[in-house]
Enzyme design. Sequence first.
Site, PDB file in Angstrom:
ATOM      1  N   ARG A 110      20.477  65.990 -52.556  1.00 34.04           N
ATOM      2  CA  ARG A 110      21.080  67.212 -53.093  1.00 34.04           C
ATOM      3  C   ARG A 110      19.835  67.723 -54.149  1.00 34.04           C
ATOM      4  O   ARG A 110      19.866  68.832 -54.422  1.00 34.04           O
ATOM      5  CB  ARG A 110      22.155  66.932 -53.964  1.00 34.04           C
ATOM      6  CG  ARG A 110      23.362  66.764 -53.289  1.00 34.04           C
ATOM      7  CD  ARG A 110      24.580  66.672 -53.963  1.00 34.04           C
ATOM      8  NE  ARG A 110      25.752  67.556 -53.416  1.00 34.04           N
ATOM      9  CZ  ARG A 110      27.105  66.873 -52.908  1.00 34.04           C
ATOM     10  NH1 ARG A 110      27.542  65.787 -53.841  1.00 34.04           N
ATOM     11  NH2 ARG A 110      28.049  67.317 -52.540  1.00 34.04           N
TER      12      ARG A 110
ATOM     13  N   LYS B 109      42.953  61.102 -39.608  1.00 32.79           N
ATOM     14  CA  LYS B 109      44.350  61.262 -39.677  1.00 32.79           C
ATOM     15  C   LYS B 109      44.458  62.865 -39.458  1.00 32.79           C
ATOM     16  O   LYS B 109      43.907  63.720 -39.797  1.00 32.79           O
ATOM     17  CB  LYS B 109      45.060  61.137 -41.157  1.00 32.79           C
ATOM     18  CG  LYS B 109      45.132  59.847 -41.462  1.00 32.79           C
ATOM     19  CD  LYS B 109      45.843  59.513 -42.787  1.00 32.79           C
ATOM     20  CE  LYS B 109      46.363  58.126 -43.513  1.00 32.79           C
ATOM     21  NZ  LYS B 109      46.616  58.207 -44.516  1.00 32.79           N
TER      22      LYS B 109
ATOM     23  N   GLY C   6      32.159  64.626 -45.217  1.00 36.93           N
ATOM     24  CA  GLY C   6      31.262  63.544 -45.802  1.00 36.93           C
ATOM     25  C   GLY C   6      31.179  62.464 -44.868  1.00 36.93           C
ATOM     26  O   GLY C   6      29.797  62.186 -44.810  1.00 36.93           O
TER      27      GLY C   6
ATOM     28  N   GLY D 120      34.479  68.669 -49.519  1.00 29.70           N
ATOM     29  CA  GLY D 120      35.909  69.300 -49.842  1.00 29.70           C
ATOM     30  C   GLY D 120      35.835  71.095 -49.494  1.00 29.70           C
ATOM     31  O   GLY D 120      36.593  71.520 -48.934  1.00 29.70           O
TER      32      GLY D 120
END
Length: 404
Positions: free
Chosen positions: A40, A200, A357, A380
């Site tokens: 980053r 999921k 991620g 996200g």
Amino acid sequence: MNIPLPIRSMDQAELRNKRVLVRVDLNVPMQDGQVTDTTRLMRVAPTLIRLAECGARVIVLSHFGRPKGLESRYSLRVLQRPLAQALVREVAFASDCVGRPAEGAIRNLPVGGVLLLENLRFHEGEEKNDAGFAKQLAALGDVFVSDAFSAAHRAHASTVGLAKYLPAYAGPLMEEEIDALHKSVDAPTRPLAAVIGGAKVSTKLKVIENLLEKVDVLLIGGAMANTFLLAQGLKIGSSLGEPDLVPTAERILHQAEGKNCRVLLPNDAVIADKLEPGVASRLVRIDAVPERAMILDVGPSSIANYLQQIQTVRSLVWNGPLGAFEIAPFDEGSVALARGVADYTRAGALISVAGGGDTVALLNQAGVTQDFTYVSTAGGAFLEYLEGASLPGVECLRQKPSDV
Ligand code: ADP
Ligand code: MG
């Protein structure tokens, strides 16, 4: 369809001698006070150098972790030196992001100088997008540059609030990310395929539903595929699955058929009794999963099928590993697909965009991150974009009809 107004770019801004508040993402992984991954920092360095070289007074804003109020272990001071190293220039630090410490440091900041302000989240007004806090921040600068796409799904004072009080522009990283996602999801070179994996269905339901509207081919893997296998009447043994979501999976498969979207599920699986390092594993056909076995990866036949489909498309979006890739050998399916996608991309046959991620970790593990067209580290915000959500931190940077 409404065509969104263009984003205001930092290149259009007059920056010389200006105090530029630049929102970046310095939320780097740390261990024992040391930065463990400088990705980053390295990515944001060119933006900050460019601002400094334009003759701006560069005031760097970021959050760091999830402090509850002022918690010194979340101080950004530890990043002063790593940031200076990444920029190869001096970086000053202010012990509060508003008020006297910030004002004093900015007064001392020369043209072309860089100042890092303390963690924004030490003030609760940041995450509440409090107008008073946003105004306090805005008072420190003349121009707002937003370069943290990864925070753009949150309406916080430093991602959205500031745009109300200062002329607001997208930085180069923000622009690059918006452009890559737009080109791969909203205006792709067709045909377009999506690979969706992960643990999921429930956490990716909106992603699947949105992509179903856009893609020509949908490749499903990971534990998420198990629920779809159940929907097809197959047995998944003691694998991770969501029986409650079987009707949802049935509906998705049915919708895909109506839209002429081809859906591929695994036709073989690597199974084991449990998810543990060193556990004995074996390969089975997907209709032969024993009662007590766990499906932990897709098999080579599934990968061959997926790659065959990918060869027929021009663009690909990928989120979610195809197996429990953290533990060998259950990374093999995902790694093989990643290398295949990397090969096609390198050959110029495919535009490949990936994010999430664990997906980023997987691509790093496979050593192919550089070979993809674009890899989003936004987590996200990337997922919300795939869900078709509008991101407040992006919307506030669009030209207003009055600008045109
Ligand atoms: P991302 O972070 O890229 O969005 P997810 O968090 O949705 O991806 O999914 C990654 C997780 O899914 C990993 O922890 C991986 O171990 C798990 N996973 C994938 N396939 C399986 C499987 N067959 N069984 C158990 N876990 C799995
Ligand atoms: Mg994850």
